[in-house]
Design an enzyme around this catalytic site. Structure first.
Site, PDB file in Angstrom:
ATOM      1  N   GLY A 443       0.824  -1.201   0.000  1.00 15.89           N
ATOM      2  CA  GLY A 443       0.000   0.000   0.000  1.00 15.89           C
ATOM      3  C   GLY A 443       0.856   1.249   0.000  1.00 15.89           C
ATOM      4  N   ASP A 444       0.606   2.132   0.972  1.00 17.64           N
ATOM      5  CA  ASP A 444       1.409   3.358   1.089  1.00 17.64           C
ATOM      6  C   ASP A 444       2.350   3.287   2.279  1.00 17.64           C
ATOM      7  OD1 ASP A 444      -0.671   3.394   2.927  1.00 17.64           O
ATOM      8  OD2 ASP A 444      -0.826   5.577   2.930  1.00 17.64           O
ATOM      9  N   GLU A 445       2.726   2.074   2.685  1.00 19.17           N
ATOM     10  CA  GLU A 445       3.620   1.879   3.828  1.00 19.17           C
ATOM     11  C   GLU A 445       5.047   1.626   3.352  1.00 19.17           C
ATOM     12  OE1 GLU A 445       2.181  -1.148   6.464  1.00 19.17           O
ATOM     13  OE2 GLU A 445       0.102  -0.700   5.976  1.00 19.17           O
TER      14      GLU A 445
END
Length: 800
Positions: A443-445
């Site tokens: 994801g956006d991690e």
């Protein structure tokens, strides 16, 4: 040179010289043609043809010599020793045959030159042995210079003839080579005859000696044999070349149709190759016939191919530009053009190797950003933990999460989200130094490992550099959503002594950064861990609460201000934990929303409330709170329809309550969902009105059925002029929009009195009843009573 020309023109019968030259030319052509044929044959057939060539050339040279000797006018009777004469023939066949053998088995042009030189030496040996067969008295004198010249000329021209025969493919080159070989024989003979001096010789045989006649017969037979062999060799060569051409054309058509490269070899050099192979090596317009195999393959790979036919091996192939192409090759024996050859099928593995390389890359990297993936990060993290323990070092883990990334996907689409992730990867790669690992976990991690760090200050500088890189990008790019991230930092071994705990603590610091305003970084502190662990324990218990039957519903009545009648109930969920007891909805509902459990819990609440209300004799409404997470989840309307059909509740009796947060997240999608809900006949109320954003715009965006005024305004309505003004404004707004207003949280008589005078439509609060089991309101639900059992609040409502 003068002596040679004088000997040829004035000491020989030119008619016999011409005959000798013809026989010599035929013998040379036969020898060169058969040599060419032998070089292309298998080993066993090659020796047969070499023997034929040796006999043909040997007889030709021998015949040429003795016809020329018959043409030599000595002005005296000469005889020939038949034994020595026969020996000269054997010498010619043997030495010339040896030269042919060297040329046939050789792989280089130097071998051809050596074989021709040996054949030239054989011609000279035959000539001087034949001269020794002369029966004359006295001794033949010799000019040493011309004698040496004759031998050298024979060797040099013989070497040139053999080399020329294989210089280029084609009949013209072989014919030229035969001419040079003829010149070698003739030049050697007449130079040698010029070197001979018979002035001191005298005849010792009579004119009637039969030797010349017998010799003439033998020479004639040999000449016929040579002509036959020469013509046979020519016809064989022409027939073989035509058949080979037809076979080659047929095989080439089939081979060129193959996708794989294919070459036909004689185990040492290329015989022919198909178009796919030529394209593979970048030599589509080049004839590689005759190219040594060791120029294409490594010697070890070639040896393995030849030693292990029908076995696939992987190796490399050299192309026309010297590059190495990864290939898979297999060798099989085939018959080609009537000869036993080897076919090597070659498959270009460049695409497969590239795919394998890409697969290996994807196994360790994120395909979108090119950064390390979670598996690679975890392996590197374990290595860093081991190194830090062994060397007594510290290192930092930085966890990074993009702010409002979901909104970017929702508003601009996933393509814009992917572009943002790529930009983040580029920014992070530009900030970090060698030896530091950056990974996209999903994801956006993102996560970063900073090895061998001296303390928090350096980790803070790196975190600040990342945020500064994002700000610099935002300054350069004025399109799309701006980059912003929250960052958490944890140190090993200061904050954790295991890899998992270190990442968990960095993640905890990240969430603190989000709560502190986003776009900042925070270091892990022990107090953070306590709160996070408590939250995770709660989440873990919450996952099993529904299955264990730990949830229950309580109901709070809603009362009409004018009549005092109960108009409906609001269903409220309660969680009774087996060890902690009652847990407030304000505690567990946010956790359920964050981890997605609210979907199952919400569906259970709706189903239970509708099933309960469907059994009431009194057809009052039942209100259910719906979380924004539920409302935005796919299939919400379908599940709501299924509940109504299952419980057989009249949709007009169901009211769902939503907060303004649901509208703020995605107004367009929320309105579309609410329109579908209203199409079912279900009523919709705005809950906690006045506590969100853009309330008036939200009322205009959708036709709600009623408004529920938040209890924070009601509790101080009789003591605060500002609260009173707000309540009056909301009530007036509802009146103007013809929307009933429900006042929540009414707990005191002063609040009730104020709302009665301001013409509030409905009231809900502890003043009338606390939320309780539905059995507490059996009189109302059964239809025996329209109002609550305690008449005091109701009496005061209707007193005036």
């Amino acid at each position: 040179m003068y002596a040679t020309i004088h000997t040829l023109l004035f000491e020989h019968d030119l008619r016999l010289v011409v005959l000798a030259g013809v026989i010599c030319a035929l013998a040379a052509f036969a020898g060169i043609s058969i040599l060419h044929h032998a070089r292309r044959n298998s080993r066993k057939a090659r020796y047969v043809w070499l023997a034929v060539a040796a006999v043909a050339v040997g007889f030709g040279v021998w015949s040429t010599h003795f016809i020329a000797m018959l043409a030599y006018r000595t002005d005296m009777a000469v005889g020939y020793d038949l034994l020595v004469t026969a020996s000269s023939l054997i010498i010619a066949i043997g030495i010339v045959g040896g030269g042919l053998w060297i040329a046939a088995i050789g792989e280089h042009r130097s071998d051809l030159a050596l074989g021709g030189a040996v054949a030239g030496l054989g011609i000279s040996a035959m000539h001087y042995t034949g001269m020794a067969a002369l029966i004359v008295g006295g001794r033949i004198g010799w000019d040493p210079a011309l004698l040496a010249a004759s031998i050298i000329l024979g060797m040099v021209l013989g070497s040139a003839a053999f080399t020329l025969s294989a210089w280029r493919p084609g009949q013209a080159w072989r014919t030229g080579a035969a001419g040079v070989m003829t010149l070698a024989i003739v030049t050697m003979h007449f130079t040698a005859m010029g070197a001979a001096n018979l002035d001191n010789c005298y005849p010792i045989v009579t004119e009637g000696d039969a030797t010349p006649a017998n010799l003439s017969l033998a020479v004639g037979i040999a000449g016929i044999l040579i002509v036959g062999l020469a013509l046979g060799g020519l016809m064989l060569d022409l027939h073989e070349r035509r058949r080979a051409a037809r076979e080659t054309d047929r095989m080439r058509v089939l081979a060129d149709a193959a996708v794989e490269g294919l070459i036909i070899t004689d185990d040492r050099r290329v015989v022919t190759a198909n178009a796919s192979f030529l394209r593979m090596i970048g030599a589509a317009d080049v004839d590689i016939a005759g190219c040594p195999l060791d120029e294409l393959f490594a010697r070890t790979a070639l040896a393995e191919l030849l030693a292990r036919p029908d076995m696939r091996i992987e190796t490399e192939l050299a192309d026309a530009r010297g590059r190495r192409i990864p290939i898979e090759a297999i060798l099989r024996p085939v018959e080609f053009a009537g000869e036993l050859r080897s076919a090597i099928a070659i498959r270009d593995l460049s695409a497969r190797k590239k795919d394998e390389q890409q697969i290996r890359f994807l196994a360790h990297h994120d395909p979108l950003t090119g950064l390390a993936n979670r598996a690679t990060f975890n392996r590197q993290l374990l290595r860093e933990v081991a190194n830090a323990r062994r060397l007594g070092q510290r290192f930092a883990v930085i966890c990074l999460d993009l702010d409002r990334f979901k909104e970017v996907n929702d508003l601009f689409g996933h393509a814009a989200g992917d572009t943002m992730l790529k930009v983040v990867g580029e920014c992070l790669a530009g900030v970090l130094e060698e030896g530091q690992t950056c990974a996209r976990l999903g994801g956006d991690e993102f996560a970063i490992i900073i090895p061998d760090i001296d303390g928090l200050a350096r980790a803070g500088r790196i975190a600040e550099a990342i945020l500064e890189a994002f700000r610099a990008h935002n300054a350069r790019s004025h399109s799309g959503a701006p980059l912003s991230a929250s960052i958490g930092v944890a140190l090993f071994p200061d904050n954790a002594d295991t890899a998992d705990m270190l990442v968990a603590n960095a993640d905890t610091a990240l969430y603190r950064a989000k709560r502190d305003g986003r776009g900042v970084y925070r270091f892990f502190e022990v107090q953070m861990g306590v709160a996070v662990r408590e939250k995770r324990l709660l989440e873990n218990d919450l996952r099993n609460a529904l299955a264990r039957g730990e949830f229950s519903l309580v109901y709070q009545p809603q009362v009409n201000v004018q009549s005092g009648e109960v108009t409906g109930f609001e269903a409220l969920v309660r969680w009774t934990h087996p060890t902690r007891g009652q847990i407030a909805p304000s505690t567990f509902i946010p956790v359920a929303e964050e981890c997605g459990l609210i979907l199952n819990i919400g569906d259970w609440v709706t189903r239970q409330a509708c099933a309960e209300a469907a059994g009431w004799a009194n057809t009052v409404t039942i209100a259910v709170n719906v979380s924004p997470v539920q409302l935005h989840a796919p299939g919400f309307v379908a599940r709501l329809r299924a509940v109504l059909q299952e419980t057989r509740l009249d949709p007009r009796r169901l009211e769902i309550e939503i907060t303004e947060t649901a509208l703020i997240r995605d107004l367009t999608r929320t309105i579309a969902t609410l329109d579908e809900v209203k199409a079912l006949g279900v009523r919709i109320a705005m809950d906690d009105f006045g506590t969100g954003y853009s309330s008036l715009a939200n009322l205009r965006a959708f036709a709600f059925d009623r408004i529920k005024m938040d209890q924070s305004f009601i509790r101080s309505v009789d003591r605060s002029d500002q609260s009173a003004a707000i309540v009056r404004a909301v009530l007036g707004l509802g009146s103007g929009l013809k929307l009933p207003v429900v006042a929540e949280g009414v707990e005191r008589e002063e609040e009730l009195e104020f709302l009665r005078h301001e013409a509030c439509a409905e009231i809900q609060g502890y003043l009338f009843s606390r939320p309780g089991p539905i059995g507490d309101f059996a009189a109302v639900t059964s239809g025996r009573s329209r109002s609550l059992a305690d008449p005091l609040p109701v009496m005061r409502l209707v007193a005036s």
